[in-house]
Design a protein around this motif. Structure first.
Motif, short mmCIF file in Angstrom:
data_model
loop_
_atom_site.label_atom_id
_atom_site.label_comp_id
_atom_site.label_asym_id
_atom_site.label_seq_id
_atom_site.Cartn_x
_atom_site.Cartn_y
_atom_site.Cartn_z
N THR A 62 31.25 -56.93 23.36
CA THR A 62 32.20 -56.31 22.43
C THR A 62 33.13 -55.37 23.18
O THR A 62 32.97 -55.12 24.37
CB THR A 62 31.45 -55.56 21.33
OG1 THR A 62 32.40 -55.05 20.39
CG2 THR A 62 30.63 -54.42 21.88
N GLY A 63 34.13 -54.88 22.49
CA GLY A 63 35.02 -53.87 23.03
C GLY A 63 34.95 -52.64 22.16
O GLY A 63 34.73 -52.73 20.95
N ARG A 64 35.13 -51.48 22.74
CA ARG A 64 35.06 -50.22 21.99
C ARG A 64 36.26 -49.34 22.32
O ARG A 64 36.67 -49.24 23.47
CB ARG A 64 33.78 -49.47 22.36
CG ARG A 64 32.48 -50.26 22.12
CD ARG A 64 32.04 -50.17 20.67
NE ARG A 64 30.88 -50.99 20.44
CZ ARG A 64 29.76 -50.56 19.85
NH1 ARG A 64 29.67 -49.32 19.45
NH2 ARG A 64 28.75 -51.38 19.65
N THR A 65 36.82 -48.72 21.28
CA THR A 65 37.91 -47.76 21.46
C THR A 65 37.37 -46.36 21.26
O THR A 65 36.64 -46.09 20.30
CB THR A 65 39.04 -48.02 20.45
OG1 THR A 65 39.58 -49.31 20.68
CG2 THR A 65 40.15 -46.98 20.61
N ASN A 80 38.49 -42.13 21.19
CA ASN A 80 39.49 -41.07 21.17
C ASN A 80 38.92 -39.84 21.87
O ASN A 80 37.72 -39.58 21.77
CB ASN A 80 39.86 -40.70 19.74
CG ASN A 80 40.65 -41.78 19.03
OD1 ASN A 80 40.71 -41.80 17.81
ND2 ASN A 80 41.26 -42.71 19.75
N GLU A 140 33.93 -42.56 19.38
CA GLU A 140 34.21 -43.98 19.13
C GLU A 140 34.92 -44.17 17.79
O GLU A 140 34.57 -43.54 16.79
CB GLU A 140 32.89 -44.75 19.14
CG GLU A 140 33.05 -46.25 18.96
CD GLU A 140 31.71 -46.97 18.96
OE1 GLU A 140 31.74 -48.20 18.78
OE2 GLU A 140 30.66 -46.33 19.15
N GLU A 164 35.30 -46.55 14.96
CA GLU A 164 34.67 -47.69 14.29
C GLU A 164 34.91 -47.54 12.80
O GLU A 164 34.25 -46.76 12.11
CB GLU A 164 33.17 -47.73 14.60
CG GLU A 164 32.38 -48.79 13.83
CD GLU A 164 33.01 -50.17 13.91
OE1 GLU A 164 33.66 -50.57 12.91
OE2 GLU A 164 32.86 -50.82 14.95
N SER A 210 43.42 -42.19 24.06
CA SER A 210 42.32 -43.12 23.79
C SER A 210 42.15 -44.08 24.94
O SER A 210 43.03 -44.20 25.81
CB SER A 210 42.57 -43.89 22.49
OG SER A 210 43.72 -44.71 22.61
N ILE A 211 41.03 -44.75 24.94
CA ILE A 211 40.74 -45.74 25.97
C ILE A 211 40.00 -46.90 25.33
O ILE A 211 39.19 -46.71 24.42
CB ILE A 211 39.91 -45.14 27.12
CG1 ILE A 211 39.81 -46.12 28.29
CG2 ILE A 211 38.53 -44.71 26.67
CD1 ILE A 211 39.18 -45.52 29.54
N GLU A 212 40.31 -48.09 25.78
CA GLU A 212 39.63 -49.29 25.30
C GLU A 212 38.58 -49.67 26.34
O GLU A 212 38.90 -49.90 27.51
CB GLU A 212 40.61 -50.44 25.13
CG GLU A 212 40.00 -51.69 24.52
CD GLU A 212 39.77 -51.57 23.02
OE1 GLU A 212 38.91 -52.30 22.52
OE2 GLU A 212 40.46 -50.77 22.37
N VAL A 213 37.34 -49.68 25.93
CA VAL A 213 36.23 -50.03 26.82
C VAL A 213 35.86 -51.48 26.52
O VAL A 213 35.31 -51.79 25.46
CB VAL A 213 35.02 -49.10 26.60
CG1 VAL A 213 33.88 -49.50 27.51
CG2 VAL A 213 35.42 -47.66 26.85
N ASP A 214 36.16 -52.36 27.44
CA ASP A 214 35.98 -53.80 27.22
C ASP A 214 34.70 -54.34 27.87
O ASP A 214 34.21 -53.80 28.87
CB ASP A 214 37.17 -54.57 27.78
CG ASP A 214 38.45 -54.26 27.04
OD1 ASP A 214 38.39 -54.11 25.81
OD2 ASP A 214 39.50 -54.15 27.69
#
Length: 287
Positions: A4-7, A9, A119, A121, A261-265
């Motif tokens: 999965t990917g997580r965003t 803040n 996160e 969500e 923010s960052i997208e953790v893929d």
């Protein structure tokens, strides 16, 4: 195992004393702390202890559950909200299913950093600011007995403020800076206003500075102006928020809407590895 990917803040938090040095004796019998200097030196320890001992987080709109982990000096909090689902069975009968979507909060409690990644969500909480509200509302109840208060502010891109100014050049009529009295030298050392001294003199935790142009005119805002630049930098680094009023626009532009923010893929989540995986991915950004 799930790919999965997580965003996430990013926010900065500060743990501030609510009272003056002369009032410390009112808390000494309970705290066994003899000076304001000692209290400030222990504030992060007190914060971590309050977080670890939090029996239950409360929220008026939903039941919450949580668990805590500590990974390589980082605090990892997972908060879930009861979002039960209704499905229709083969026999056309409504059936309620237990459902607890959750978010992770990764915290660097180093007193020189004090950053957290929350996160995003939407199944659990539509905005990360809701998680901020949950943390401050609940933890401040525990911190109150120490005469401390927790303030959490978004970290934004400093360039975003100046981008808005350039885009609406000659039309910015008002800028408001909503700032928290600092106890982080690394973000306040270049601030043109001594908010710490102002707090000591007036017992003010928040300072709201409004720059307004004369009627029919616009503000002169320049990146070369050290005073304005220091305010923008402090707010962007998590010391406050900034609102801009633009001539011809009804909506106030809030820089906190452009939170960093960052997208953790491509993280694999499985059991107890989740906190370790998240800290590994976010560690550099939170230092």
């Amino acid at each position: 195992m799930k790919k999965t990917g997580r965003t996430f803040n990013f926010y900065r938090y500060q743990i501030l004393p609510k009272f003056e040095e002369r009032q410390l004796e009112l808390f000494v019998p309970r705290l066994e702390i003899s000076s304001m200097e000692e209290l400030i030196s222990k504030k992060n320890e007190i914060f971590a202890d309050a977080l670890k001992k939090q029996g239950k987080f409360s929220h008026p709109r939903s039941e919450l559950t949580h668990q805590m982990d500590e990974v390589n000096g980082f605090l990892v909090l997972q908060i879930g909200a009861n979002r039960s689902l209704i499905r229709i069975t083969k026999d056309f009968v409504p059936e309620e299913l237990d459902n607890w979507p959750s978010v992770h909060v990764i915290i660097n409690n180093n007193p020189n950093v004090q950053m957290m990644a929350i996160e995003l969500e939407e199944q659990a909480f539509y905005r990360t600011s809701t998680v901020v509200h949950i943390l401050t509302t609940n933890l401040n109840k525990s911190l109150h007995k120490y005469g401390l208060v927790l303030e959490i502010m978004p970290i934004i891109s400093e360039s975003e403020f100046w981008k808005v100014v350039r885009t609406h050049k000659g039309r910015v009529t008002r800028v408001q800076f909503f700032m928290v009295a600092p106890n982080l030298a690394n973000i306040s050392k270049n601030l043109a206003l001594d908010l710490g001294e102002l707090k000591n003199r007036t017992n003010s935790l928040h300072t709201n500075l409004s720059l307004a142009a004369p009627s029919g005119e616009a503000l002169k805002l320049s990146e070369d102006d050290k005073f304005t630049q220091s305010l923008v930098h402090y707010a962007a680094e998590g010391g406050g928020t900034t609102h801009l009023k633009i001539k011809g626009l009804r909506k106030i532009i809030r820089t906190e809407d452009s939170i960093k923010s960052i997208e953790v893929d491509e993280i694999y989540f499985s059991g107890d590895d989740v906190p370790i995986q998240l800290v590994a991915q976010l560690k550099k950004v939170l230092e």
